[in-house]
Design a protein around this motif. Structure first.
Motif, mmCIF file in Angstrom:
data_model
loop_
_atom_site.group_PDB
_atom_site.id
_atom_site.type_symbol
_atom_site.label_atom_id
_atom_site.label_comp_id
_atom_site.label_asym_id
_atom_site.label_seq_id
_atom_site.Cartn_x
_atom_site.Cartn_y
_atom_site.Cartn_z
ATOM 1 N N GLU A 31 0.861 -1.192 0.000
ATOM 2 C CA GLU A 31 0.000 0.000 0.000
ATOM 3 C C GLU A 31 0.891 1.233 0.000
ATOM 4 O OE1 GLU A 31 -3.629 -1.933 2.646
ATOM 5 O OE2 GLU A 31 -2.426 -0.304 3.498
ATOM 6 N N VAL A 32 0.530 2.179 -0.836
ATOM 7 C CA VAL A 32 1.287 3.432 -0.909
ATOM 8 C C VAL A 32 0.343 4.570 -0.519
ATOM 9 C CG1 VAL A 32 2.643 4.971 -2.387
ATOM 10 C CG2 VAL A 32 2.673 2.495 -2.803
ATOM 11 N N ASN A 33 0.730 5.352 0.448
ATOM 12 C CA ASN A 33 -0.059 6.519 0.873
ATOM 13 C C ASN A 33 0.913 7.664 1.077
ATOM 14 O OD1 ASN A 33 -2.896 5.537 1.520
ATOM 15 N ND2 ASN A 33 -1.616 4.034 2.568
ATOM 16 N N ASN A 34 0.890 8.620 0.195
ATOM 17 C CA ASN A 34 1.743 9.791 0.417
ATOM 18 C C ASN A 34 0.903 11.059 0.243
ATOM 19 O OD1 ASN A 34 1.695 10.298 -2.387
ATOM 20 N ND2 ASN A 34 3.563 9.093 -2.732
ATOM 21 N N ALA A 35 1.534 12.211 0.321
ATOM 22 C CA ALA A 35 0.779 13.473 0.305
ATOM 23 C C ALA A 35 0.089 13.689 -1.036
ATOM 24 C CB ALA A 35 1.722 14.626 0.614
ATOM 25 N N GLN A 36 0.499 12.939 -2.081
ATOM 26 C CA GLN A 36 -0.028 13.183 -3.428
ATOM 27 C C GLN A 36 -1.087 12.173 -3.875
ATOM 28 O OE1 GLN A 36 3.599 13.528 -5.768
ATOM 29 N NE2 GLN A 36 4.476 14.749 -4.136
ATOM 30 N N GLY A 37 -1.234 11.094 -3.114
ATOM 31 C CA GLY A 37 -2.230 10.120 -3.528
ATOM 32 C C GLY A 37 -2.005 8.788 -2.847
#
Ligand SMILES: O=P(O)(O)OC[C@H]1O[C@H](O)[C@H](O)[C@@H](O)[C@@H]1O
Length: 303
Positions: A31-37
């Motif tokens: 899972e990828v969760n960063n400030a951009q999406g």
């Protein structure tokens, strides 16, 4: 599931809270969760399952009825079709779209880039059964960059002494509000193979619209495509390089029902616009050559 495998991956590559190796639907995912999406990617097939830029509806669509099983590609996301597209040219029993989309892949890279995007890299792991289907030494890697836009780069190298014919596609399922209110721009005047009309060759006139089953391979086109979505009031921009074919697919109601992994009306919520090298546009990969297929997906408001 062997959770020590996931905790090892998390130790080696994880960035806690931003890039996390975990389990969903009984499958190992990252899972990828960063400030951009945010996005979710299955390690099987290195298949992106969903992606949404921050505060946006999902751009990469996953069927709510998708089935998750070893050796099966989930309905939606970005299946990687490789090393052939569609049915195999000579062997009817070989799996449609090749074996990369159901194979195991190893993680080779997780990085945070300047500006805060995250790049994740994977390498295809081959087994004996795959070698029977494709007895050629052609290492394959894919890199996903999760930023305000999503970039995907699929790189094939050849160590074969002979030229090889390679078919491939990033078989992306885009989420739409209602496919009947969608126009695809960028293919006007382009010749295509109409797979729902016996493979007849036709020429596109104006934007592509969908009001029934559509299965077309547009040929000789490196153009950017735009999915204009009236009901979601957004435009998805599909830029690409290293791809000369664009496939547009929607199974419509009857075929979706037969596939068994669409919910009722699910065909209205998706449209595949696939950046490919297929049919006349398969890549001829010379000895020692490398081929890169690259895409970039971004979203902008319509009005
Ligand atoms: O059901 P799959 O094997 O994932 O294939 C789904 C679709 O992929 C592509 O878009 C092909 O052009 C279609 O003919 C095919 O039906």
């Amino acid at each position: 599931m062997d959770t020590s495998y996931l905790s090892d991956l998390q130790k080696r590559f994880g960035l806690s809270g931003t890039v996390d190796f975990t389990e969903r639907h009984g499958m190992p995912v990252v899972e990828v969760n960063n400030a951009q999406g945010s996005g979710v990617l299955a390690l099987q097939g290195a298949q992106l399952l969903t992606w949404a830029p921050k505060d946006q509806a999902a751009v990469v669509w996953l069927s709510p009825q998708a089935k998750f099983a070893c050796g099966k590609s989930a309905r939606g996301g970005v299946p990687i079709c490789w090393p052939w597209f569609g049915p195999h040219a000579e062997e009817a029993a070989f799996p449609a779209h090749g074996f990369a989309r159901t194979a195991a892949w190893e993680v080779i890279e997780v990085a945070t880039l300047e500006g805060g995007a995250n790049r994740l890299g994977f390498r295809l792991l081959r087994n004996d059964a795959d070698d029977l289907l494709w007895p050629h030494c052609t290492p394959l890697e894919v890199r996903y960059t999760f930023g305000a836009a999503l970039e995907i780069e699929l790189g094939t190298r050849s160590r074969s002494p002979n030229p090889l014919v390679l078919g491939e596609a990033l078989h992306t399922y885009f989420g739409v509000g209602d496919v009947r209110e969608v126009r695809v721009l960028g293919l006007d005047g382009v010749e295509y193979i109409d797979k729902v009309d016996g493979g007849r060759r036709k020429r596109q006139a104006g934007p592509v619209t969908v009001g029934g089953e559509v299965d077309r391979v547009y040929l000789g086109t490196g153009s950017t495509c735009l999915i204009e979505d009236l009901s979601l009031n957004r435009r998805i921009r599909i830029e690409k390089s290293g791809s000369r074919a664009t496939v547009v697919w929607n199974p419509w109601e009857d075929k979706a029902a037969k596939l068994g992994d669409f919910e009722a009306g699910g065909h209205l919520k998706m449209l595949c616009v696939e950046s490919a090298n297929a049919a006349d546009d398969a890549v001829v990969l010379g000895p020692g050559a490398e081929h890169r297929l690259w895409v970039r997906y971004s979203v902008e408001p319509l009005a």
